[in-house]
Scaffold this motif. Structure first.
Motif, mmCIF file in Angstrom:
data_model
loop_
_atom_site.group_PDB
_atom_site.id
_atom_site.type_symbol
_atom_site.label_atom_id
_atom_site.label_comp_id
_atom_site.label_asym_id
_atom_site.label_seq_id
_atom_site.Cartn_x
_atom_site.Cartn_y
_atom_site.Cartn_z
ATOM 1 N N THR A 2 0.827 -1.188 0.000
ATOM 2 C CA THR A 2 0.000 0.000 0.000
ATOM 3 C C THR A 2 0.870 1.250 0.000
ATOM 4 O OG1 THR A 2 -1.615 -1.209 1.305
ATOM 5 C CG2 THR A 2 -1.862 1.170 1.249
ATOM 6 N N ASP A 3 0.402 2.289 -0.647
ATOM 7 C CA ASP A 3 1.093 3.572 -0.640
ATOM 8 C C ASP A 3 1.206 4.053 0.805
ATOM 9 O OD1 ASP A 3 2.068 6.078 -1.104
ATOM 10 O OD2 ASP A 3 0.433 6.717 -2.397
ATOM 11 N N HIS A 4 2.365 4.512 1.234
ATOM 12 C CA HIS A 4 2.562 4.919 2.619
ATOM 13 C C HIS A 4 2.604 6.442 2.801
ATOM 14 C CE1 HIS A 4 6.662 4.189 1.020
ATOM 15 N NE2 HIS A 4 6.927 5.294 1.637
ATOM 16 N N ARG A 5 1.916 7.172 1.949
ATOM 17 C CA ARG A 5 1.919 8.630 2.102
ATOM 18 C C ARG A 5 1.256 9.079 3.395
ATOM 19 N NH1 ARG A 5 -0.396 10.576 -3.447
ATOM 20 N NH2 ARG A 5 -1.411 8.591 -3.181
ATOM 21 N N ASP A 6 0.367 8.256 3.973
ATOM 22 C CA ASP A 6 -0.301 8.645 5.209
ATOM 23 C C ASP A 6 0.549 8.329 6.443
ATOM 24 O OD1 ASP A 6 -0.590 5.897 4.841
ATOM 25 O OD2 ASP A 6 -2.522 5.835 5.869
ATOM 26 N N VAL A 7 1.784 7.888 6.242
ATOM 27 C CA VAL A 7 2.705 7.587 7.338
ATOM 28 C C VAL A 7 3.663 8.760 7.485
ATOM 29 C CG1 VAL A 7 4.549 6.071 8.134
ATOM 30 C CG2 VAL A 7 2.553 5.108 6.984
ATOM 31 N N GLN A 73 0.843 6.728 12.068
ATOM 32 C CA GLN A 73 -0.359 6.790 11.244
ATOM 33 C C GLN A 73 -1.377 7.488 12.110
ATOM 34 O OE1 GLN A 73 -1.042 2.669 10.020
ATOM 35 N NE2 GLN A 73 -0.624 3.302 7.927
ATOM 36 N N GLU A 74 -1.782 8.661 11.667
ATOM 37 C CA GLU A 74 -2.563 9.564 12.506
ATOM 38 C C GLU A 74 -1.741 9.803 13.754
ATOM 39 O OE1 GLU A 74 -6.640 8.256 12.697
ATOM 40 O OE2 GLU A 74 -6.667 7.893 10.548
ATOM 41 N N SER A 102 0.066 -3.494 11.099
ATOM 42 C CA SER A 102 0.334 -2.428 10.123
ATOM 43 C C SER A 102 1.312 -2.857 9.032
ATOM 44 C CB SER A 102 0.891 -1.198 10.851
ATOM 45 O OG SER A 102 -0.036 -0.720 11.790
ATOM 46 N N GLN A 105 2.322 -2.220 4.434
ATOM 47 C CA GLN A 105 1.921 -0.876 4.009
ATOM 48 C C GLN A 105 3.122 0.004 3.653
ATOM 49 O OE1 GLN A 105 -0.941 0.964 6.682
ATOM 50 N NE2 GLN A 105 -1.448 -1.047 7.512
#
Length: 166
Positions: A2-7, A73-74, A102, A105
């Motif tokens: 998964t793309d990890h841009r939200d990390v 993440q958040e 997790s 990702q």
């Protein structure tokens, strides 16, 4: 993967106060799992060898002088990695851990990328690490990122030593 841009990768200690507890939980999980995989399971953090217990209970002191990267993440700490201070143009990566829920990702890759950038910016020429031979997924990840197996610097059996030149 998964793309990890939200990390977000943050240095600890830092501006995010909640990272300390999350880091301690990640380090505890890492050490407890490692001891179990080595065939030396312990019931809890209190029964870890002294140096590992110190990392969990007082990471600020135990890891002083090292750079600790934490993946968020958040607001949840989902991964960690330690980069030792440069010594003779070398640093070591240790304690790479991603929360099992997790995984897959790209968190470990993001942590390693941040660690390699930090090392390069610090003038490090070689990054070393060691990994237990049964952690084949981690070894494959390191190899994809340019690490190669090198002569052991450690007498423990089943430990694979690797390095990458920057």
């Amino acid at each position: 993967m998964t793309d990890h841009r939200d990390v977000a990768i943050v240095r600890w200690p830092g501006q995010t106060p909640s990272v300390g507890d999350g880091l301690a939980a990640l380090l505890a999980a890492y050490h407890l799992r490692t001891e179990a995989e080595k065939g030396e399971p312990v019931a809890d953090v209190d029964h870890l060898p002294d140096r590992y217990r110190a990392e969990v209970t007082d990471p600020r002191t135990a890891l002083a002088g090292d750079v600790v990267l934490v993946a968020l993440q958040e607001d949840a700490a989902v991964g960690c990695l330690v980069v030792t201070s440069a010594d003779n143009g070398q640093s070591e990566i240790k304690r790479l851990w991603t929360d099992p829920e997790s995984r897959g990702q790209g968190i470990a890759s993001a942590l390693l990328g941040a660690a390699l950038r930090h090392a390069a910016e610090s003038g490090v020429r070689t990054v070393r690490l060691s990994v237990w031979e049964w952690r084949t997924g981690a070894i494959a990840l390191y190899e994809r990122l340019g690490f190669t197996v090198t002569q052991s610097r450690d007498g423990r059996k089943q430990l694979v030593c690797m390095q990458r030149t920057l």
